[in-house]
Structure formats: structure tokens, C-alpha cells
Design an enzyme around this catalytic site. Structure first.
Site, PDB file in Angstrom:
ATOM      1  N   GLY A   1       0.838  -1.211   0.000  1.00 34.60           N
ATOM      2  CA  GLY A   1       0.000   0.000   0.000  1.00 34.60           C
ATOM      3  C   GLY A   1       0.866   1.252   0.000  1.00 34.60           C
ATOM      4  O   GLY A   1       0.691   2.159  -0.825  1.00 34.60           O
ATOM      5  N   HIS A   2       1.832   1.299   0.907  1.00 34.99           N
ATOM      6  CA  HIS A   2       2.753   2.449   0.954  1.00 34.99           C
ATOM      7  C   HIS A   2       3.547   2.551  -0.356  1.00 34.99           C
ATOM      8  O   HIS A   2       3.744   3.641  -0.885  1.00 34.99           O
ATOM      9  CB  HIS A   2       3.766   2.282   2.088  1.00 34.99           C
ATOM     10  CG  HIS A   2       3.177   2.221   3.467  1.00 34.99           C
ATOM     11  ND1 HIS A   2       3.206   1.082   4.229  1.00 34.99           N
ATOM     12  CD2 HIS A   2       2.556   3.163   4.213  1.00 34.99           C
ATOM     13  CE1 HIS A   2       2.641   1.325   5.406  1.00 34.99           C
ATOM     14  NE2 HIS A   2       2.227   2.575   5.421  1.00 34.99           N
TER      15      HIS A   2
ATOM     16  N   GLY B   1      -3.383   7.553   1.012  1.00 38.44           N
ATOM     17  CA  GLY B   1      -4.129   6.392   0.536  1.00 38.44           C
ATOM     18  C   GLY B   1      -5.621   6.533   0.800  1.00 38.44           C
ATOM     19  O   GLY B   1      -6.021   7.030   1.858  1.00 38.44           O
TER      20      GLY B   1
ATOM     21  N   LYS C   1      -7.425   4.236   1.566  1.00 42.19           N
ATOM     22  CA  LYS C   1      -7.776   3.325   2.671  1.00 42.19           C
ATOM     23  C   LYS C   1      -8.138   4.126   3.915  1.00 42.19           C
ATOM     24  O   LYS C   1      -9.052   3.784   4.640  1.00 42.19           O
ATOM     25  CB  LYS C   1      -6.602   2.403   2.955  1.00 42.19           C
ATOM     26  CG  LYS C   1      -6.975   1.212   3.754  1.00 42.19           C
ATOM     27  CD  LYS C   1      -5.877   0.833   4.691  1.00 42.19           C
ATOM     28  CE  LYS C   1      -6.445   0.539   6.035  1.00 42.19           C
ATOM     29  NZ  LYS C   1      -5.582   1.017   7.096  1.00 42.19           N
ATOM     30  N   ASP C   2      -7.391   5.199   4.151  1.00 46.01           N
ATOM     31  CA  ASP C   2      -7.688   6.096   5.281  1.00 46.01           C
ATOM     32  C   ASP C   2      -8.468   7.291   4.720  1.00 46.01           C
ATOM     33  O   ASP C   2      -7.967   8.410   4.668  1.00 46.01           O
ATOM     34  CB  ASP C   2      -6.380   6.514   5.954  1.00 46.01           C
ATOM     35  CG  ASP C   2      -5.631   5.317   6.498  1.00 46.01           C
ATOM     36  OD1 ASP C   2      -5.933   4.907   7.613  1.00 46.01           O
ATOM     37  OD2 ASP C   2      -4.789   4.755   5.773  1.00 46.01           O
TER      38      ASP C   2
HETATM   39  P1  AMP Z   1       0.367   4.732   7.649  1.00 40.17           P
HETATM   40  O1  AMP Z   1       1.801   4.329   7.610  1.00 40.17           O
HETATM   41  O2  AMP Z   1      -0.574   3.641   8.039  1.00 40.17           O
HETATM   42  O3  AMP Z   1       0.140   6.022   8.401  1.00 40.17           O
HETATM   43  O4  AMP Z   1      -0.025   5.055   6.141  1.00 40.17           O
HETATM   44  C1  AMP Z   1       0.695   5.985   5.395  1.00 40.17           C
HETATM   45  C2  AMP Z   1      -0.046   6.267   4.113  1.00 40.17           C
HETATM   46  O5  AMP Z   1      -0.197   5.052   3.375  1.00 40.17           O
HETATM   47  C3  AMP Z   1      -1.466   6.818   4.362  1.00 40.17           C
HETATM   48  O6  AMP Z   1      -1.742   7.840   3.428  1.00 40.17           O
HETATM   49  C4  AMP Z   1      -2.314   5.603   4.139  1.00 40.17           C
HETATM   50  O7  AMP Z   1      -3.636   5.923   3.695  1.00 40.17           O
HETATM   51  C5  AMP Z   1      -1.550   4.891   3.039  1.00 40.17           C
HETATM   52  N1  AMP Z   1      -1.907   3.474   3.024  1.00 40.17           N
HETATM   53  C6  AMP Z   1      -1.882   2.607   4.068  1.00 40.17           C
HETATM   54  N2  AMP Z   1      -2.354   1.397   3.693  1.00 40.17           N
HETATM   55  C7  AMP Z   1      -2.702   1.511   2.382  1.00 40.17           C
HETATM   56  C8  AMP Z   1      -3.269   0.614   1.415  1.00 40.17           C
HETATM   57  N3  AMP Z   1      -3.574  -0.642   1.727  1.00 40.17           N
HETATM   58  N4  AMP Z   1      -3.478   1.084   0.164  1.00 40.17           N
HETATM   59  C9  AMP Z   1      -3.178   2.363  -0.153  1.00 40.17           C
HETATM   60  N5  AMP Z   1      -2.641   3.254   0.694  1.00 40.17           N
HETATM   61  C10 AMP Z   1      -2.416   2.843   1.948  1.00 40.17           C
END
Ligand code: AMP
Length: 283
Positions: free
Chosen positions: A36-37, A147, A149-150
Site C-alpha cells: 500500500g505504501h 491512501g 484506505k484512510d
Molecule cells: P500509515 O503508515 O498507516 O500512516 O499510512 C501511510 C499512508 O499510506 C497513508 O496515506 C495511508 O492511507 C496509506 N496506506 C496505508 N495502507 C494503504 C493501502 N492498503 N493502500 C493504499 N494506501 C495505503
């Protein structure tokens, strides 16, 4: 690739790139990077001339009872993943670098931060909006990647950028899923195998809701009930936090599923709280 721990280091690496006219992209993350990242990093790489990834488990977005201490941290692996994808700079500060003193200033996006996840995490989005503001001021990117997702987070950041006139374009990238449909998340690692299988039902329930909407545009309450039944059946260990149908622009509840509607849900498995969503375009 450069890995910077200090604010001055990032500024001295990004400054010359900006001065030479390069388009700067920022991907803010909390690390434990997964596909995802990487999809955000790749989108930034395709659009921009210079890509900065921040890796920071931001303490101010965790409540005292949440998983700050056990949140996965794998910096060496993350650096290798970024290097392999042509990232220019990774900014991985220590908490003391970002918060040398108890901050007196915060950024709160009213209303949008209080609904959905904000109900059970009342301080979370203020922590997010504040740290993203700090990252924008440190890196001064032209574009920043988030993403879908959030989804609520992306809506809040877009609104913050508009309200506070940040000269940053916000790009929202699609959710990347495992083969089972489960949205990729660093928090999936908390789940034992059986619950991880059950967690795939979040995506299944969203798809069932989407099919129902496309077929017959029922009142939102019927879609929500059907999703709850699907979850009870396929994810018996999951405790539903919320299932809602909302307007993707302002997150207000939507009753008429003939409109463009975002189905959003949050489910807890033990200490792991998972979120997912699906946008149903007008059909
Ligand atoms: P986090 O490390 O969980 O704070 O996520 C960092 C970024 O990655 C945020 O913008 C999330 O929305 C994005 N992100 C996390 N998981 C996914 C995913 N499965 N698909 C797309 N983007 C994602």
C-alpha cells in the site's frame, strides 16, 4: 538515497532540488512499509522529480490506551524498500526532533475530525493534521500522497490544505489489497491467522453492500444491516465499531443510496482496530 534524521538535514537535501526547479513529492508514513505504501511511493515517483518519504510513528495521534509502544518499527527494511524504488530522501526523525518541547499549538479540523473514527479516537485526527502540517513545513513539497484506505484522513487533509492555504496538491491513491481482499495495513500483523482470515470479510461485506446498492438502491439502513449480518457471519470475532454510508466529500450520513456514496466501516479484533471503505459511484 539519503536517510535524514534531523530537520536541517532534510531541508539541506530538498532545498537545492527545489531551487533547481524539481517537483517535490512527499509520502508521509508511519513505516512498516507494505505494498500500500509502495503504491504511493511509485505514484510520487511517476509524477515528481524528487521523492521524500517520511517514516515517523507519531505519538500525538495515539491515545494513551492505544498501540504506540507495539506499533511495528522496521527502519532498515523500510530503507531498503525505499532505496529499491528510487526514493531520494527518507526522513525518519526521533520523537524528540519533532516534539522537542510540549507543543502549545495544534491543527484541528473541526467536524470532520469528530465523526466516524473520530468518535472512538477523539484526539487522533488533530494529531494527524498537526504532524502533517509540520511535515509540509519541513519538506515543503509540491505534492503529497495519501491512501484512500484512510479515507477520512484524506478528506481532513484536503480540507486543512484548503482552509490554511498550503501550496500543496493532495493526491489520493487507491487502496491496495491482499489477494483475500483485506486492505493492506501495518496493523494486520497483529492478527493471528484465524482472525486474519476473518478480517477479509470486511472487504467482502463492503462488496456485498456495493452490489445491493447497484441492484436496487435500497435505503441506507438496509445496506448497513446487510453489512452487519455479513460481518456477524463471516467475522464472528470482530466487534463492529461502526458501519455507515456517507457523502465522500463531507462525510455526512447519506440515506439515499442513489447518490454517490462511501461505505465506511471499522471493526476491532482484540487490540487491532481495522478500517476499510468502498466508494460506490452513482450507478
Ligand atoms: P500509515 O503508515 O498507516 O500512516 O499510512 C501511510 C499512508 O499510506 C497513508 O496515506 C495511508 O492511507 C496509506 N496506506 C496505508 N495502507 C494503504 C493501502 N492498503 N493502500 C493504499 N494506501 C495505503
Amino acid at each position: 538515497m539519503n536517510a535524514a534524521r534531523k530537520i536541517e538535514e532534510v531541508r539541506s537535501l530538498v532545498g537545492p532540488a527545489r531551487q533547481s526547479g524539481k517537483l517535490i513529492g512527499l509520502v508521509p508514513t508511519m513505516g512498516a512499509l507494505h505494498r500500500g505504501h509502495f503504491s504511493l511511493i511509485e505514484a510520487a515517483g511517476a509524477d515528481c522529480d524528487f521523492v521524500v518519504v517520511s517514516i515517523f510513528v507519531n505519538p500525538t495521534q495515539f491515545a494513551p490506551n492505544e498501540d504506540l509502544a507495539k506499533y511495528p518499527r522496521r527502519l532498515e527494511q523500510d530503507l531498503a524498500g525505499c532505496r529499491a524504488r528510487g526514493v531520494d530522501v527518507v526522513f525518519a526523525p526521533e520523537p524528540e526532533t519533532m516534539y522537542p518541547d510540549e507543543p502549545l499549538t495544534e491543527v484541528r479540523v473541526k467536524g470532520l475530525s469528530e465523526t466516524l473514527c473520530g468518535r472512538s479516537r477523539p484526539t487522533h485526527f488533530t494529531g494527524v493534521a498537526t504532524v502533517v502540517t509540520k511535515l509540509f513545513n519541513i519538506v515543503q513539497p509540491d505534492r503529497a500522497y495519501f491512501g484512500a484506505k484512510d479515507f477520512q484522513q484524506a478528506v481532513i487533509i484536503r480540507r486543512m490544505v484548503r482552509d490554511l492555504n498550503f501550496p500543496v496538491d493532495i493526491v489520493v491513491c487507491p487502496t491496495v489489497r491482499e489477494e483475500s481482499g483485506l486492505a493492506m495495513s501495518s496493523r494486520n500483523d497483529y492478527l493471528p491467522a484465524d482472525q486474519r482470515r476473518q478480517a477479509a470479510a470486511l472487504a467482502g461485506a463492503l462488496r456485498a453492500g456495493e452490489e445491493m446498492i447497484r441492484r436496487e438502491h435500497p435505503p441506507a439502513g438496509e445496506v448497513i444491516s446487510a453489512i452487519r449480518v455479513h460481518l456477524a457471519e463471516h467475522a464472528p470475532d470482530g466487534m463492529i465499531d461502526y458501519v455507515q454510508t456517507v457523502d465522500p466529500e463531507d462525510l455526512a450520513d447519506v440515506e439515499n443510496t442513489g447518490e454517490r456514496v462511501l461505505i465506511v466501516l471499522a471493526v476491532r479484533f482484540g487490540g487491532a482496530r481495522l478500517i476499510d471503505n468502498l466508494l460506490v459511484e452513482k450507478s
